[in-house]
Design an enzyme around this catalytic site. Sequence first.
Site, PDB file in Angstrom:
ATOM      1  N   ASP A 146      39.991  -7.898 -33.426  1.00  0.00           N
ATOM      2  CA  ASP A 146      39.424  -6.817 -34.236  1.00  0.00           C
ATOM      3  C   ASP A 146      40.569  -6.063 -34.896  1.00  0.00           C
ATOM      4  OD1 ASP A 146      36.708  -7.291 -33.592  1.00  0.00           O
ATOM      5  OD2 ASP A 146      36.935  -6.219 -31.704  1.00  0.00           O
TER       6      ASP A 146
ATOM      7  N   ASP B  71      32.192  -9.355 -37.928  1.00  0.00           N
ATOM      8  CA  ASP B  71      31.225  -8.346 -37.481  1.00  0.00           C
ATOM      9  C   ASP B  71      30.542  -7.688 -38.678  1.00  0.00           C
ATOM     10  OD1 ASP B  71      32.072  -8.819 -34.841  1.00  0.00           O
ATOM     11  OD2 ASP B  71      33.553  -7.204 -34.936  1.00  0.00           O
TER      12      ASP B  71
END
Length: 171
Positions: free
Chosen positions: A126, A145
């Site tokens: 991330d 995402d």
Amino acid sequence: MPNASAGRFGRLGWLWLSVLVLVIDQASKLHFESSLTLYQQIVIIPDYFSWTLAYNTGAAFSFLAESSGWQRWLFALIAVVVSAVLVVWLKRLGRNETWLAIALSLVLGGALGNLYDRMALGHVIDFILVHWQNRWYFPAFNFADSAITVGAVMLALDMFKSKKSGEPVHD
């Protein structure tokens, strides 16, 4: 029962969008992993937005991240099953279901991007950090995402549109 207006391949032509999401996702993760150290932040918009590097061994919002490692295989299995369902769904879509095809393709590309990380690395990379001052931090996330979220919102809007207009819900 297959959709009569789907044709032989339905809307599988939209798989190019899934591949594009996967490529952008993996390229961006590679860039940030090679440019940042773990948890380092580069402030882009003070008090609101930063680049960072974080590893997520759990699911959305780090759900089950503290577990002993079994969750890697559970989430991988879920991603494989969901991906297969999405491909079958795309194949069954009719020519007039472009909005739905785009939504499914975005979700599929994002799922495959995170699946690759989980299988190859044991965690998901991330790098996007949204926050408000130093008081509130949204969990770090990535391009995959974002594609999943946009696709899911499009799916929800499609369901509301179908119900509101009296159209049957898609097979």
